[in-house]
Design a protein around this motif. Sequence first.
Motif, PDB file in Angstrom:
ATOM      1  N   ALA A  22       0.586  -1.449  -0.324  1.00 17.40           N
ATOM      2  CA  ALA A  22       0.979  -0.256  -0.183  1.00 17.40           C
ATOM      3  C   ALA A  22       0.336   1.230   0.327  1.00 17.40           C
ATOM      4  O   ALA A  22       0.730   2.401  -0.708  1.00 17.40           O
ATOM      5  N   CYS A  23       1.866   1.181   0.784  1.00 23.62           N
ATOM      6  CA  CYS A  23       3.124   2.552   1.595  1.00 23.62           C
ATOM      7  C   CYS A  23       4.077   2.767  -1.104  1.00 23.62           C
ATOM      8  O   CYS A  23       3.366   3.490  -1.125  1.00 23.62           O
ATOM      9  N   ALA A  24       4.073   1.655  -0.915  1.00 26.12           N
ATOM     10  CA  ALA A  24       4.768   1.718  -2.531  1.00 26.12           C
ATOM     11  C   ALA A  24       3.794   1.932  -3.542  1.00 26.12           C
ATOM     12  O   ALA A  24       3.877   2.957  -4.473  1.00 26.12           O
ATOM     13  N   CYS A  25       2.341   1.683  -3.197  1.00 24.55           N
ATOM     14  CA  CYS A  25       0.936   2.424  -4.366  1.00 24.55           C
ATOM     15  C   CYS A  25       1.003   3.844  -4.397  1.00 24.55           C
ATOM     16  O   CYS A  25       0.520   4.822  -5.332  1.00 24.55           O
ATOM     17  N   ALA A  26       1.490   4.106  -3.320  1.00 19.47           N
ATOM     18  CA  ALA A  26       0.990   5.425  -2.682  1.00 19.47           C
ATOM     19  C   ALA A  26       2.132   6.088  -2.944  1.00 19.47           C
ATOM     20  O   ALA A  26       1.536   7.248  -3.514  1.00 19.47           O
ATOM     21  N   VAL A  27       3.287   5.943  -3.181  1.00 20.86           N
ATOM     22  CA  VAL A  27       4.457   6.521  -3.997  1.00 20.86           C
ATOM     23  C   VAL A  27       4.254   6.650  -5.612  1.00 20.86           C
ATOM     24  O   VAL A  27       4.890   7.991  -5.718  1.00 20.86           O
ATOM     25  N   VAL A  28       3.886   5.504  -5.560  1.00 12.44           N
ATOM     26  CA  VAL A  28       4.508   5.480  -7.075  1.00 12.44           C
ATOM     27  C   VAL A  28       2.765   6.829  -7.131  1.00 12.44           C
ATOM     28  O   VAL A  28       2.723   7.121  -8.478  1.00 12.44           O
ATOM     29  N   GLY A  29       1.627   6.714  -6.602  1.00 13.68           N
ATOM     30  CA  GLY A  29       0.417   7.992  -6.570  1.00 13.68           C
ATOM     31  C   GLY A  29       1.278   8.551  -7.193  1.00 13.68           C
ATOM     32  O   GLY A  29       0.293   9.800  -8.018  1.00 13.68           O
ATOM     33  N   SER A  30       1.608   8.919  -6.232  1.00 16.69           N
ATOM     34  CA  SER A  30       1.828  10.419  -5.435  1.00 16.69           C
ATOM     35  C   SER A  30       2.673  11.163  -6.998  1.00 16.69           C
ATOM     36  O   SER A  30       2.974  11.883  -7.115  1.00 16.69           O
ATOM     37  N   MET A  31       3.853   9.968  -7.649  1.00 16.04           N
ATOM     38  CA  MET A  31       5.443  10.080  -8.448  1.00 16.04           C
ATOM     39  C   MET A  31       4.175  10.736 -10.012  1.00 16.04           C
ATOM     40  O   MET A  31       4.517  11.963 -10.526  1.00 16.04           O
ATOM     41  N   ILE A  32       2.771   9.656 -10.052  1.00 16.99           N
ATOM     42  CA  ILE A  32       2.348   9.741 -11.384  1.00 16.99           C
ATOM     43  C   ILE A  32       1.824  11.122 -11.575  1.00 16.99           C
ATOM     44  O   ILE A  32       1.247  11.726 -12.886  1.00 16.99           O
ATOM     45  N   SER A  33       1.324  11.706 -10.129  1.00 18.28           N
ATOM     46  CA  SER A  33       0.094  12.968 -10.006  1.00 18.28           C
ATOM     47  C   SER A  33       1.523  13.936 -10.437  1.00 18.28           C
ATOM     48  O   SER A  33       0.927  15.070 -11.199  1.00 18.28           O
ATOM     49  N   ILE A  34       2.568  13.984  -9.882  1.00 22.76           N
ATOM     50  CA  ILE A  34       3.509  15.252 -10.018  1.00 22.76           C
ATOM     51  C   ILE A  34       3.902  15.492 -11.362  1.00 22.76           C
ATOM     52  O   ILE A  34       4.559  16.295 -11.987  1.00 22.76           O
ATOM     53  N   ILE A  35       4.225  14.023 -12.139  1.00 19.41           N
ATOM     54  CA  ILE A  35       4.286  14.341 -13.513  1.00 19.41           C
ATOM     55  C   ILE A  35       3.434  14.245 -14.476  1.00 19.41           C
ATOM     56  O   ILE A  35       4.229  15.272 -15.590  1.00 19.41           O
ATOM     57  N   PHE A  36       2.582  13.910 -14.008  1.00 20.06           N
ATOM     58  CA  PHE A  36       0.998  14.639 -15.079  1.00 20.06           C
ATOM     59  C   PHE A  36       0.490  16.222 -15.008  1.00 20.06           C
ATOM     60  O   PHE A  36       0.764  16.504 -15.394  1.00 20.06           O
ATOM     61  N   GLY A  37       1.385  16.808 -13.805  1.00 19.50           N
ATOM     62  CA  GLY A  37       0.802  17.684 -13.333  1.00 19.50           C
ATOM     63  C   GLY A  37       1.928  18.699 -14.057  1.00 19.50           C
ATOM     64  O   GLY A  37       1.811  19.999 -15.006  1.00 19.50           O
ATOM     65  N   TYR A  38       3.396  18.798 -13.866  1.00 20.33           N
ATOM     66  CA  TYR A  38       4.317  18.704 -14.875  1.00 20.33           C
ATOM     67  C   TYR A  38       3.466  19.113 -15.769  1.00 20.33           C
ATOM     68  O   TYR A  38       4.798  19.648 -16.795  1.00 20.33           O
ATOM     69  N   ASP A  39       3.290  17.843 -16.649  1.00 21.93           N
ATOM     70  CA  ASP A  39       3.216  17.714 -18.276  1.00 21.93           C
ATOM     71  C   ASP A  39       2.165  18.775 -18.681  1.00 21.93           C
ATOM     72  O   ASP A  39       2.112  19.508 -20.199  1.00 21.93           O
ATOM     73  N   THR A  40       1.605  19.118 -18.068  1.00 20.41           N
ATOM     74  CA  THR A  40       0.351  19.998 -18.307  1.00 20.41           C
ATOM     75  C   THR A  40       0.775  21.831 -18.096  1.00 20.41           C
ATOM     76  O   THR A  40      -0.345  22.188 -18.931  1.00 20.41           O
ATOM     77  N   GLY A  41       1.782  21.590 -17.229  1.00 25.35           N
ATOM     78  CA  GLY A  41       2.395  22.876 -17.594  1.00 25.35           C
ATOM     79  C   GLY A  41       3.265  22.840 -18.707  1.00 25.35           C
ATOM     80  O   GLY A  41       2.854  24.316 -18.968  1.00 25.35           O
ATOM     81  N   VAL A  42       3.931  22.312 -19.320  1.00 24.76           N
ATOM     82  CA  VAL A  42       4.561  22.047 -20.355  1.00 24.76           C
ATOM     83  C   VAL A  42       3.555  22.149 -21.375  1.00 24.76           C
ATOM     84  O   VAL A  42       3.426  23.246 -22.232  1.00 24.76           O
ATOM     85  N   MET A  43       2.414  21.703 -21.459  1.00 23.27           N
ATOM     86  CA  MET A  43       1.460  21.741 -22.549  1.00 23.27           C
ATOM     87  C   MET A  43       0.910  23.066 -22.673  1.00 23.27           C
ATOM     88  O   MET A  43       0.570  23.722 -23.585  1.00 23.27           O
ATOM     89  N   SER A  44       0.174  23.429 -21.724  1.00 22.16           N
ATOM     90  CA  SER A  44      -0.104  25.197 -21.128  1.00 22.16           C
ATOM     91  C   SER A  44       1.138  25.506 -21.810  1.00 22.16           C
ATOM     92  O   SER A  44       0.014  27.003 -22.700  1.00 22.16           O
ATOM     93  N   GLY A  45       2.043  25.899 -21.782  1.00 23.28           N
ATOM     94  CA  GLY A  45       3.105  26.418 -22.431  1.00 23.28           C
ATOM     95  C   GLY A  45       3.510  26.708 -23.194  1.00 23.28           C
ATOM     96  O   GLY A  45       3.726  27.661 -24.316  1.00 23.28           O
ATOM     97  N   ALA A  46       3.385  24.920 -24.250  1.00 30.72           N
ATOM     98  CA  ALA A  46       3.395  25.073 -25.685  1.00 30.72           C
ATOM     99  C   ALA A  46       2.552  25.609 -26.029  1.00 30.72           C
ATOM    100  O   ALA A  46       2.407  26.142 -27.136  1.00 30.72           O
ATOM    101  N   MET A  47       1.394  25.688 -25.968  1.00 34.70           N
ATOM    102  CA  MET A  47       0.063  25.503 -26.811  1.00 34.70           C
ATOM    103  C   MET A  47      -0.197  27.306 -27.370  1.00 34.70           C
ATOM    104  O   MET A  47      -0.674  28.133 -28.277  1.00 34.70           O
TER     105      MET A  47
END
Length: 91
Positions: A22-47
Amino acid sequence: MTMKTTTIETGEISRRKLNKYACACAVVGSMISIIFGYDTGVMSGAMIFIKEEFTIKEGQVEVLAGILNLCALWGPCAPEGPLITSAGDIR
């Protein structure tokens, strides 16, 4: 790894084992959320630059952003094992 818990009524301290999966799933889920947020920010700048470069309208930019999000969905849903194995074999 253990976790201390205190019972309010009796004041006793008991030790419970922490679920590593459960701890590993929580850590991986948090990392994925951070990466998705970063990608969203990059795309909003690229638009901005995409809109200027290709001279497209605001509605078309919104459709492009939506399509890119659908393409990002392919990664977790794809049958990655056989696909990567067949693409990565150098024989």
